[in-house]
Design a protein around this motif. Structure first.
Motif, PDB file in Angstrom:
ATOM      1  N   PRO A  94     -34.552 117.034  80.431  1.00 32.96           N
ATOM      2  CA  PRO A  94     -33.374 116.172  80.551  1.00 32.96           C
ATOM      3  C   PRO A  94     -32.208 116.899  81.198  1.00 32.96           C
ATOM      4  O   PRO A  94     -31.875 118.021  80.836  1.00 32.96           O
ATOM      5  N   VAL A  95     -31.611 116.251  82.180  1.00 28.01           N
ATOM      6  CA  VAL A  95     -30.477 116.813  82.914  1.00 28.01           C
ATOM      7  C   VAL A  95     -29.401 115.756  82.993  1.00 28.01           C
ATOM      8  O   VAL A  95     -29.702 114.583  83.203  1.00 28.01           O
ATOM      9  N   ARG A  96     -28.119 116.153  82.847  1.00 27.49           N
ATOM     10  CA  ARG A  96     -27.030 115.194  82.938  1.00 27.49           C
ATOM     11  C   ARG A  96     -26.970 114.622  84.351  1.00 27.49           C
ATOM     12  O   ARG A  96     -26.947 115.355  85.327  1.00 27.49           O
ATOM     13  N   THR A  97     -26.984 113.312  84.449  1.00 27.42           N
ATOM     14  CA  THR A  97     -26.987 112.650  85.751  1.00 27.42           C
ATOM     15  C   THR A  97     -25.574 112.531  86.279  1.00 27.42           C
ATOM     16  O   THR A  97     -24.613 112.608  85.526  1.00 27.42           O
ATOM     17  N   PRO A  98     -25.427 112.354  87.614  1.00 28.15           N
ATOM     18  CA  PRO A  98     -24.086 112.219  88.179  1.00 28.15           C
ATOM     19  C   PRO A  98     -23.338 111.061  87.548  1.00 28.15           C
ATOM     20  O   PRO A  98     -23.863 109.977  87.386  1.00 28.15           O
ATOM     21  N   GLY A  99     -22.080 111.299  87.154  1.00 29.02           N
ATOM     22  CA  GLY A  99     -21.260 110.247  86.563  1.00 29.02           C
ATOM     23  C   GLY A  99     -21.227 110.293  85.056  1.00 29.02           C
ATOM     24  O   GLY A  99     -20.316 109.775  84.435  1.00 29.02           O
ATOM     25  N   GLU A 100     -22.265 110.923  84.411  1.00 32.92           N
ATOM     26  CA  GLU A 100     -22.256 110.996  82.948  1.00 32.92           C
ATOM     27  C   GLU A 100     -21.273 112.064  82.502  1.00 32.92           C
ATOM     28  O   GLU A 100     -21.161 113.121  83.125  1.00 32.92           O
ATOM     29  N   LYS A 101     -20.582 111.807  81.374  1.00 32.00           N
ATOM     30  CA  LYS A 101     -19.680 112.810  80.825  1.00 32.00           C
ATOM     31  C   LYS A 101     -20.447 113.708  79.879  1.00 32.00           C
ATOM     32  O   LYS A 101     -21.299 113.264  79.119  1.00 32.00           O
ATOM     33  N   ALA A 102     -20.126 114.984  79.950  1.00 30.42           N
ATOM     34  CA  ALA A 102     -20.667 115.904  78.953  1.00 30.42           C
ATOM     35  C   ALA A 102     -19.887 115.740  77.671  1.00 30.42           C
ATOM     36  O   ALA A 102     -18.772 115.203  77.666  1.00 30.42           O
ATOM     37  N   PRO A 103     -20.442 116.166  76.559  1.00 32.60           N
ATOM     38  CA  PRO A 103     -19.689 116.088  75.304  1.00 32.60           C
ATOM     39  C   PRO A 103     -18.351 116.799  75.440  1.00 32.60           C
ATOM     40  O   PRO A 103     -18.260 117.860  76.037  1.00 32.60           O
ATOM     41  N   HIS A 104     -17.318 116.186  74.846  1.00 30.43           N
ATOM     42  CA  HIS A 104     -15.955 116.750  74.835  1.00 30.43           C
ATOM     43  C   HIS A 104     -15.337 116.837  76.223  1.00 30.43           C
ATOM     44  O   HIS A 104     -14.363 117.548  76.423  1.00 30.43           O
ATOM     45  N   GLU A 105     -15.886 116.104  77.230  1.00 28.85           N
ATOM     46  CA  GLU A 105     -15.320 116.180  78.572  1.00 28.85           C
ATOM     47  C   GLU A 105     -13.987 115.442  78.611  1.00 28.85           C
ATOM     48  O   GLU A 105     -13.805 114.424  77.958  1.00 28.85           O
ATOM     49  N   ALA A 154     -33.678 116.625  94.678  1.00 29.60           N
ATOM     50  CA  ALA A 154     -33.158 117.872  94.111  1.00 29.60           C
ATOM     51  C   ALA A 154     -31.633 117.847  94.065  1.00 29.60           C
ATOM     52  O   ALA A 154     -31.018 118.292  93.088  1.00 29.60           O
ATOM     53  N   LEU A 155     -31.007 117.348  95.149  1.00 27.33           N
ATOM     54  CA  LEU A 155     -29.554 117.280  95.175  1.00 27.33           C
ATOM     55  C   LEU A 155     -29.041 116.314  94.094  1.00 27.33           C
ATOM     56  O   LEU A 155     -28.094 116.619  93.359  1.00 27.33           O
ATOM     57  N   TYR A 156     -29.660 115.154  94.003  1.00 27.95           N
ATOM     58  CA  TYR A 156     -29.191 114.150  93.049  1.00 27.95           C
ATOM     59  C   TYR A 156     -29.300 114.658  91.619  1.00 27.95           C
ATOM     60  O   TYR A 156     -28.346 114.559  90.836  1.00 27.95           O
ATOM     61  N   TRP A 157     -30.459 115.223  91.284  1.00 21.88           N
ATOM     62  CA  TRP A 157     -30.655 115.671  89.897  1.00 21.88           C
ATOM     63  C   TRP A 157     -29.960 116.992  89.601  1.00 21.88           C
ATOM     64  O   TRP A 157     -29.983 117.458  88.479  1.00 21.88           O
ATOM     65  N   SER A 158     -29.338 117.620  90.652  1.00 17.71           N
ATOM     66  CA  SER A 158     -28.469 118.784  90.418  1.00 17.71           C
ATOM     67  C   SER A 158     -27.025 118.340  90.224  1.00 17.71           C
ATOM     68  O   SER A 158     -26.131 119.172  90.153  1.00 17.71           O
ATOM     69  N   GLY A 159     -26.794 117.020  90.200  1.00 15.98           N
ATOM     70  CA  GLY A 159     -25.441 116.520  90.023  1.00 15.98           C
ATOM     71  C   GLY A 159     -24.673 116.415  91.316  1.00 15.98           C
ATOM     72  O   GLY A 159     -23.438 116.367  91.317  1.00 15.98           O
ATOM     73  N   ARG A 160     -25.346 116.377  92.470  1.00 14.06           N
ATOM     74  CA  ARG A 160     -24.680 116.371  93.780  1.00 14.06           C
ATOM     75  C   ARG A 160     -25.006 115.063  94.505  1.00 14.06           C
ATOM     76  O   ARG A 160     -25.676 115.046  95.535  1.00 14.06           O
ATOM     77  N   GLN A 161     -24.522 113.948  93.919  1.00 11.67           N
ATOM     78  CA  GLN A 161     -24.883 112.629  94.410  1.00 11.67           C
ATOM     79  C   GLN A 161     -24.412 112.408  95.854  1.00 11.67           C
ATOM     80  O   GLN A 161     -25.158 111.886  96.682  1.00 11.67           O
ATOM     81  N   ALA A 162     -23.185 112.819  96.180  1.00 10.47           N
ATOM     82  CA  ALA A 162     -22.657 112.598  97.532  1.00 10.47           C
ATOM     83  C   ALA A 162     -23.492 113.345  98.567  1.00 10.47           C
ATOM     84  O   ALA A 162     -23.799 112.823  99.651  1.00 10.47           O
ATOM     85  N   GLU A 163     -23.884 114.585  98.235  1.00  5.11           N
ATOM     86  CA  GLU A 163     -24.689 115.364  99.177  1.00  5.11           C
ATOM     87  C   GLU A 163     -26.082 114.771  99.328  1.00  5.11           C
ATOM     88  O   GLU A 163     -26.697 114.843 100.399  1.00  5.11           O
ATOM     89  N   ALA A 164     -26.610 114.167  98.246  1.00  6.42           N
ATOM     90  CA  ALA A 164     -27.917 113.519  98.334  1.00  6.42           C
ATOM     91  C   ALA A 164     -27.865 112.352  99.315  1.00  6.42           C
ATOM     92  O   ALA A 164     -28.758 112.175 100.153  1.00  6.42           O
ATOM     93  N   LEU A 165     -26.794 111.554  99.224  1.00 11.06           N
ATOM     94  CA  LEU A 165     -26.661 110.428 100.151  1.00 11.06           C
ATOM     95  C   LEU A 165     -26.447 110.918 101.581  1.00 11.06           C
ATOM     96  O   LEU A 165     -26.975 110.334 102.535  1.00 11.06           O
TER      97      LEU A 165
END
Length: 1008
Positions: free
Chosen positions: A257-268, A204-215
């Motif tokens: 589909p959810v943006r994964t940690p590290g991916e840029k959103a459009p126009h980022e 849940a943490l990883y797919w919420s974009g919280r990779q550090a907290e997942a680790l």
């Protein structure tokens, strides 16, 4: 009629159309729970016996199970005809719709959810699983004492967690990551060994974009498993970690589909260059709030902490926990935040300053900011004012400090962004005052103190200070006045710390006074503090004053809260139920605890515990009570205080009267006065009086104290009424000393007031007490005195009670003729008063004489009528006493086996209700029965237990009778017989029990 609803997923409960049904505690609960867990299936009698007695069932176990099932049938049939318990070999079946039993409904919902999952209907499956879990109200069958049932309960508890894990897995597959994180953090804390939950949290943490907290969640799991079990995480958890580190963790099947940690959103925007810190980027992005470098002293390092106290005493573990909260572990991403709260005088500021000094050089070398927020004064500091002070301390010239709160807060956070600074905010009024003062960077920390609990500060480590432990209090006293002086008066030192309630400020004041006056002894200080009226005057030294400290909080309360604090100080109970607040303020709201909570928030009251009803109990610290009583005397007239006391006593009187009604089935065999009652909320009364004797037991100290309080205050009508109502408890539990103590206090009050009816009621009740103690001469005097007054007042209930007890004395003395005449007149008086329970008691007692005279049919007829009355009103205690007479009648008829069975049933009834006096009688009856049956070993056992039971409640008269019974069986053991008879002779002689005395002396002479 709506069907009954049965709940086993939590405490065992049965709900009918009119609300909860009261289940008798003990065996009936166990049997009902076993039947419900196997709804519509046979449960064997042997299994039920094992559930109740496990490895040591009595000979009558199957019979007692039958009795319990019979009572359950009656209970359920009276509530709803759609539920039944039928006999089906080899046991019983409870028939009801499975939807009426929460366990069966839970199982059905989970099965349906699994089918929907298999069909791909994940959303519907989630809803069914959510509904299934909401059926639970705690651990299965919590509070039920049965080892074998506990195993079944654990199985259901496991199925509940399985259902939760399945629902979360389905929600992960639906892509609902963010909403699951908080729940999974709670669940992994509650069930730290369930690795599936930990894996779901990591996902849940990883797919919420919280990779550090997942680790970090994985590392937390690894540390816990290694420390607790010496194990590595499971293969599944290790694979999750590897996938995250490699950036190859696949999304759950079917997820949105959810943006994964590290991916840029459009126009980022492009990532910032390596080596540039986020804080530096923040500084660069805020040119409008930051003054030019030429105008600002960049090297300003504030050191604003007040001086620390040299003789400070506290717990080392508390210091370590605060240090960790403020300095944090490597990788912390938020500001360190700790809040120290507590009642006035507990040393909050002292602890905060001590910790701040300890950490100032090593933990926060860039400075320490301090501000007294004046939260307990009438003019608390505003956030704008504090920020202005802090910005100037940080080198910002006054002319560059902006006006608005938002701009000051932005400048403050920017100034601290790259620094390690500790901020101490002393005496905060509330969270709103603190939140604008929090820095934004993880290098800083904030330490807050306040009398409010500050629970809305996000992520704060909370320390709630209470009074010192006795060892700590003595250590503080020793540090201030000297160890030799304390050691030389050790007892006085202990008394001194108790007198001030181990409150640090109060102890520091008296210690400072003793240090300033070395010729004073510690004992003299204890003596000076003994007078409550002057105690706060003694708790003053220089600028230290306990009264001033308490006044700050008191003056900050709303007027109605101050009024309640003052009035509550009148209560002399050790703890205070919430309804007292409503009574004292004459406020009829349904949740009177709402009135108490503002006082708890500022720690002028403590929460002492939780009642059986789920409501809270409260208590004063003794010095706060003394202060509140000072204010009471200053602010309220004697008339106002008397009116509030009458409402408080009226509340206790209402509840005690309801308890008596519930036990006896109505206002039977008791006299009441005309003093007004104050009725607590109906929900409180209903829940408390579901078990009235348990409530009377729990509130015994408060109720007895209220009898004396009302007597001292001249509320004589309430005093005698409450005292006589408490006989419901005193008689069953054998509390003869409390019976006498409360009645003598009430008697003094009614005599002083010239209250004839109250005087007669108390004298009649004392007559019953003396009779119970076999003090027959004293009992006759009290009863004759009361009877004269009742006759003059034409009070049939009073006459009936007196004649009933006089008849019992005559019967016990062997004067059956006089006894029967008194019983006849008492019966007529009870009929004139409309008291059916009083009639049943007379019928039961006089049946004993009929039995002795051989009038078996007449005795049986009277006992049958009494049983019908008790069944009609629901008076279990009366039914037990009459069944005892039935057992004696069976013994007279030579039906010994049936008599033993009856006595055994009644003994269980007495034990279930806590009737220790009845238990002693029944043990002696069983001794008689086995003696008649020619089984002396069993008879000796029961007589021996009867002696222990009667003398254990100080009933030495009853104990002497059982000693005499036992001695009759010991012809071959003259030494043991003499050991039994010598104390019995003394009792018989003292109480003028001539017939028993003669027999005991004869046996002694024969044995010698």
């Amino acid at each position: 009629m709506s069907p009954l609803a049965f709940r086993v997923l939590g405490p065992l409960q049965v709900h009918g159309p009119d609300g909860p049904l009261r289940l008798p505690p003990g065996r009936q609960e166990v049997i009902l729970a076993a039947l419900l867990l196997e709804t519509n299936r046979v449960v064997s009698t042997n299994h039920l016996v094992d559930l109740i007695w496990e490895d040591n069932p009595p000979e009558t176990a199957r019979t007692q199970v039958q009795i319990c099932v019979s009572r359950l049938r009656k209970l359920l049939a009276g509530a709803d005809g759609e539920v039944s318990i039928t006999t089906r070999p080899p046991g019983y079946v409870l028939h009801t719709d499975a939807a009426n039993v929460d366990a069966a409904l839970f199982t059905s919902l989970v099965l349906r959810a699994r089918r929907l999952r298999d069909q791909g209907e994940l959303g519907q499956a989630v809803e069914l699983l959510r509904n299934a879990v909401t059926l639970w109200q705690g651990d299965c069958l919590s509070g039920l004492d049965s080892g074998p049932l506990a195993n079944k309960a654990r199985q259901l508890n496991e199925e509940r967690l399985n259902a939760v894990e399945l629902r979360i897995q389905l929600e992960l597959e639906l892509g609902r990551y963010d909403g699951l994180v908080g729940e999974l953090q709670r669940l992994t804390h509650e069930h730290p060994l369930r690795e599936k939950l930990r894996g779901q949290l990591i996902q849940a943490l990883y797919w919420s974009g919280r990779q550090a907290e997942a680790l970090e969640a994985f590392r937390t799991a690894r540390r816990f498993l290694a420390e607790e079990l010496g194990l590595e995480p499971s293969r599944e958890l290790r694979e999750l970690e590897a996938a995250i580190l490699a950036g190859r963790l696949p999304a759950p099947a079917g997820a949105v589909p959810v943006r994964t940690p590290g991916e840029k959103a459009p126009h980022e925007e492009p990532a910032r260059p390596a080596g540039v810190k986020a804080e530096e980027e923040t500084d660069a992005a805020a040119p409008t709030a930051t003054p030019s470098a030429e105008s600002v002293r960049q090297d300003a390092v504030p050191h604003q902490l007040p001086a620390a106290v040299a003789d400070f005493v506290t717990d080392a573990g508390r210091i370590a926990a605060l240090e960790e909260a403020l300095t944090g572990r490597p990788g912390r991403t938020t500001v360190g935040l700790a809040a120290i709260t507590g009642k006035p005088g507990t040393g909050k500021s002292t602890l905060a300053v001590h910790v701040a000094h300890m950490l100032s050089e090593t933990g926060f070398p860039d400075g320490q900011l301090y501000c007294d927020l004046r939260g307990t004064t009438g003019t608390p500091a505003t956030p704008e004012e504090v920020l202005g002070r802090f910005l100037r301390a940080l080198g910002i010239p006054g002319q560059l400090i902006p006006e608005s709160l938002d701009e000051r807060a932005e400048m403050y956070r920017t100034r601290l962004a790259s620094r390690r600074v500790l901020v101490v905010l002393d005496d905060a009024a509330g969270e709103g005052q603190v939140l604008p003062l929090l820095p934004g960077s993880r290098g800083c920390a904030v330490l807050v103190t306040g009398r409010a609990r500050l629970t809305a500060l996000p992520g704060a480590h909370r320390v709630e200070l209470d009074v010192l432990a006795e060892e700590q209090a003595l250590e503080l006293l020793s540090r201030i006045v000297g160890r030799e002086r304390v050691a030389g008066e050790a007892a006085a030192a202990e008394a001194l710390v108790r007198t001030v309630g181990r409150l640090p400020l109060a102890l520091r004041i008296v210690a400072a006074r003793l240090a300033a006056r070395p010729h004073w002894t510690l004992a003299s200080m204890v003596q000076r503090l003994a007078n409550e009226r002057h105690r706060l005057d003694e708790l003053t030294h220089g600028e230290m004053t306990m009264r001033a400290s308490l006044s700050l909080t008191y003056e900050g309360l709303a007027p109605e809260d101050r009024r309640l604090l003052r009035l509550l100080s009148m209560a002399q109970a050790p703890t205070l139920p919430s309804w007292l607040a409503g009574a004292l303020l004459d406020d009829r709201r349904p949740f009177p605890s709402d009135l108490m909570e503002p006082l708890v928030d500022v720690q002028m009251l403590d929460v002492a515990g939780v009642e059986r009803t789920g409501g809270f109990r409260y208590r004063f610290h003794e010095i706060i009570r003394v202060y509140a009583r000072e204010q009471l005397a200053a602010e309220h007239t004697p008339e106002t205080r008397q009116e509030a006391l009458a409402r408080m006593a009226g509340g206790w009187m209402h509840l005690a009267q309801q308890a008596h009604r519930t036990v006896y089935g109505g206002d039977f065999t008791v006299l009441h006065g005309d003093a007004p009652r104050w009725e607590p909320p109906a929900s409180y009364s209903d829940e408390v009086l579901a078990d009235p004797l348990a409530w009377l037991d729990a509130e015994q100290a408060s109720l007895c104290g209220m009898v004396e309080h009302t007597a001292d205050a001249g509320l004589h009508d309430l005093s005698w009424d409450l005292a006589t109502s408490l006989v419901t408890l005193f008689e069953v539990r054998g509390h003869y000393d409390l019976w006498e103590q409360t009645h003598l206090s009430a008697l003094a009050a009614v005599r002083k007031a010239g209250n004839l009816r109250g005087t007669a009621a108390i004298r009649a009740s004392l007559g019953s007490l003396y009779m119970s103690r076999n003090q027959f001469d004293t009992a006759r005097q009290a009863l004759n005195s009361a009877l004269d007054v009742f006759q003059a007042l034409d009070e049939p209930m009073g006459e009936a009670l007196c004649r009933r007890d006089m008849a019992l004395i005559a019967r016990t003395s062997g004067d059956d003729t006089s006894a029967l005449e008194l019983y006849r007149r008492s019966l007529a008086d009870f009929d004139r008063a409309g008291d059916v329970v009083g009639r049943a008691i007379v019928l039961t007692q006089s049946a004993h004489i009929r039995m002795r005279q051989g009038e078996i049919e007449a005795a049986q007829s009277q006992l049958d009528e009494a049983l019908d009355i008790y069944e009609g009103v629901g008076y279990t205690g009366g039914r037990a006493r009459t069944l005892r007479r039935v057992g004696q009648l069976l013994l007279e008829q030579g039906r010994s086996d049936l008599a033993v069975l009856t006595f055994t049933e009644v003994l269980e009834l007495c034990r279930d209700s806590g009737d220790v006096i009845g238990e002693g009688h029944l043990l002696r009856d069983l001794g008689h029965a086995f003696a008649v049956m020619g089984r002396p070993d069993r008879a000796r056992d029961f007589y021996d237990r009867a002696v222990t039971a009667r003398e254990g409640v100080m009933d030495f008269g009853g104990g002497a009778l059982a000693r005499l019974d036992l001695a009759r069986l010991l012809d071959a053991e003259p030494g043991r017989s003499r050991e039994l008879l010598v104390p019995a002779v003394e009792v018989f002689r003292e109480r003028r029990m001539g017939r028993e005395l003669a027999e005991a002396e004869r046996l002694l002479a024969t044995g010698s």
